[in-house]
Write an enzyme that holds these catalytic residues in place. Sequence first.
Site, mmCIF file in Angstrom:
data_model
loop_
_atom_site.group_PDB
_atom_site.id
_atom_site.type_symbol
_atom_site.label_atom_id
_atom_site.label_comp_id
_atom_site.label_asym_id
_atom_site.label_seq_id
_atom_site.Cartn_x
_atom_site.Cartn_y
_atom_site.Cartn_z
ATOM 1 N N LYS A 196 44.423 -113.292 -22.007
ATOM 2 C CA LYS A 196 45.854 -113.064 -22.251
ATOM 3 C C LYS A 196 46.117 -111.574 -22.152
ATOM 4 O O LYS A 196 45.542 -110.783 -22.900
ATOM 5 C CB LYS A 196 46.243 -113.591 -23.623
ATOM 6 C CG LYS A 196 47.697 -113.330 -23.973
ATOM 7 C CD LYS A 196 48.067 -113.976 -25.290
ATOM 8 C CE LYS A 196 49.518 -113.699 -25.628
ATOM 9 N NZ LYS A 196 49.883 -114.317 -26.911
ATOM 10 N N GLU A 233 35.844 -112.538 -21.508
ATOM 11 C CA GLU A 233 36.607 -113.228 -22.552
ATOM 12 C C GLU A 233 36.458 -114.751 -22.421
ATOM 13 O O GLU A 233 36.290 -115.466 -23.401
ATOM 14 C CB GLU A 233 38.097 -112.852 -22.460
ATOM 15 C CG GLU A 233 38.429 -111.485 -23.019
ATOM 16 C CD GLU A 233 38.489 -111.496 -24.550
ATOM 17 O OE1 GLU A 233 38.210 -112.541 -25.161
ATOM 18 O OE2 GLU A 233 38.812 -110.442 -25.124
ATOM 19 N N LYS A 248 47.043 -116.041 -18.837
ATOM 20 C CA LYS A 248 48.451 -115.817 -19.155
ATOM 21 C C LYS A 248 48.789 -114.350 -19.012
ATOM 22 O O LYS A 248 48.022 -113.532 -19.544
ATOM 23 C CB LYS A 248 48.664 -116.282 -20.594
ATOM 24 C CG LYS A 248 50.024 -116.034 -21.161
ATOM 25 C CD LYS A 248 50.008 -116.430 -22.596
ATOM 26 C CE LYS A 248 51.368 -116.123 -23.180
ATOM 27 N NZ LYS A 248 51.412 -116.403 -24.590
ATOM 28 N N TYR A 313 58.376 -123.682 -18.853
ATOM 29 C CA TYR A 313 59.638 -124.094 -19.478
ATOM 30 C C TYR A 313 60.412 -125.059 -18.589
ATOM 31 O O TYR A 313 61.371 -125.673 -19.027
ATOM 32 C CB TYR A 313 60.477 -122.854 -19.821
ATOM 33 C CG TYR A 313 59.738 -121.946 -20.795
ATOM 34 C CD1 TYR A 313 59.717 -122.241 -22.150
ATOM 35 C CD2 TYR A 313 59.011 -120.844 -20.350
ATOM 36 C CE1 TYR A 313 59.012 -121.447 -23.041
ATOM 37 C CE2 TYR A 313 58.305 -120.040 -21.229
ATOM 38 C CZ TYR A 313 58.303 -120.347 -22.579
ATOM 39 O OH TYR A 313 57.583 -119.571 -23.450
HETATM 40 C C1 PBG Z 1 52.078 -114.787 -29.197
HETATM 41 C C2 PBG Z 1 52.607 -115.426 -27.983
HETATM 42 C C3 PBG Z 1 53.402 -114.810 -27.025
HETATM 43 C C4 PBG Z 1 53.664 -115.761 -26.062
HETATM 44 C C5 PBG Z 1 53.053 -116.940 -26.448
HETATM 45 N N1 PBG Z 1 52.373 -116.709 -27.627
HETATM 46 C C6 PBG Z 1 53.998 -113.480 -27.000
HETATM 47 C C7 PBG Z 1 53.188 -112.290 -27.137
HETATM 48 O O1 PBG Z 1 51.968 -112.285 -27.026
HETATM 49 O O2 PBG Z 1 53.834 -111.257 -27.391
HETATM 50 C C8 PBG Z 1 54.497 -115.513 -24.855
HETATM 51 C C9 PBG Z 1 54.959 -116.698 -24.102
HETATM 52 C C10 PBG Z 1 56.047 -116.407 -23.157
HETATM 53 O O3 PBG Z 1 56.404 -115.244 -22.910
HETATM 54 O O4 PBG Z 1 56.596 -117.378 -22.603
HETATM 55 N N2 PBG Z 1 51.376 -115.620 -30.011
#
Ligand code: PBG
Length: 323
Positions: A196, A233, A248, A313
């Site tokens: 992430k 990771e 992500k 989404y």
């Molecule tokens: C944090 C989390 C985030 C998203 C999912 N879980 C935001 C971040 O890390 O700041 C982002 C998902 C999206 O932008 O659609 N637990």
Amino acid sequence: MDLTERPRRLRRTPAIRRLVRETRLAAADLILPVFVREGAIAPNPIGSMPGVVQHTRDSLRQAVTEAAEAGVGAVMIFGVPEVRDACGDVAIAPDNILAQAVRWVKDTTGDDLPVIADLCLDEFTTHGHCGVLDRQGRVDNDATLAVYKQMGLVLADAGSDILGLSGMMDGQVAAVREALDAAGWTDTALLAYAAKYASAMYGPFREAVESQLQGDRKSYQQDPGNAVEALREVRLDVAEGADIVMVKPALPYLDIIARVSDEVDVPVAAYVVSGEFSMIEAAAAAGMIDRDRAIHEVLTSVKRAGAGVIATYWATEVARSLR
Ligand code: PBG
């Protein structure tokens, strides 16, 4: 011309193109992320995400019913609480908005629609970080793991099929797995947000969850320039017991998705995040691109790169269009 190879032969008609298409989206590939707002009396539109709302209990039930009918693969729930504190105590309260929402969805769609609960503190803390802070105000990895373990038990008890570990703390998969197993939740699966990135693409999400974040998440999320680190990771998360690994955001990281899917023997997911969603919606609203084609192209590309599971989404809408 004496051409023996003419690739255009296989592009001549829609039916021939369909015959030789290598990558096909399916409704079952798609995860629908949803937001549930504690105390909401009506669905609350999210300004930066056209068509996406913070749900009430009833609108959530309707959304998951529609998702299940469309054949969507799973729903992923984010809770937006009314009260926050520095330690995220509400995140480990058995009746918090996220645990309640898991119960509402399981009551509605049962085992037809797997429920993924987001296991992270950022929605529950006054500072908006994904973990608890030490005295210097730094995110304290190991103190956070202790809270994640308790949160995992609360979400498993609520009936979550899968827990989405999105906090990027070191050792979070092992910690939560151990806590679940010790309490008998051996069948609750873990989806690890393994790679992430500290991305600008989460902007609209922060509005969606009313994030209180000051500063950034660069001390725990990954640097966008790093690919080898993503493989590390992922390797760690699989060794710790991750059942599914996720990359992500998705579109700016197709190379990471491809490398990860070459590397592991667990399912690979990718999350087309809020900013990726809003960019396409905004460009389409301005008449710059064909919205439906752009959505299908993006999701197909993410799958072609190697993600068998895609959080988006647009899940319900796309699932319907694939029928
Ligand atoms: C944090 C989390 C985030 C998203 C999912 N879980 C935001 C971040 O890390 O700041 C982002 C998902 C999206 O932008 O659609 N637990």
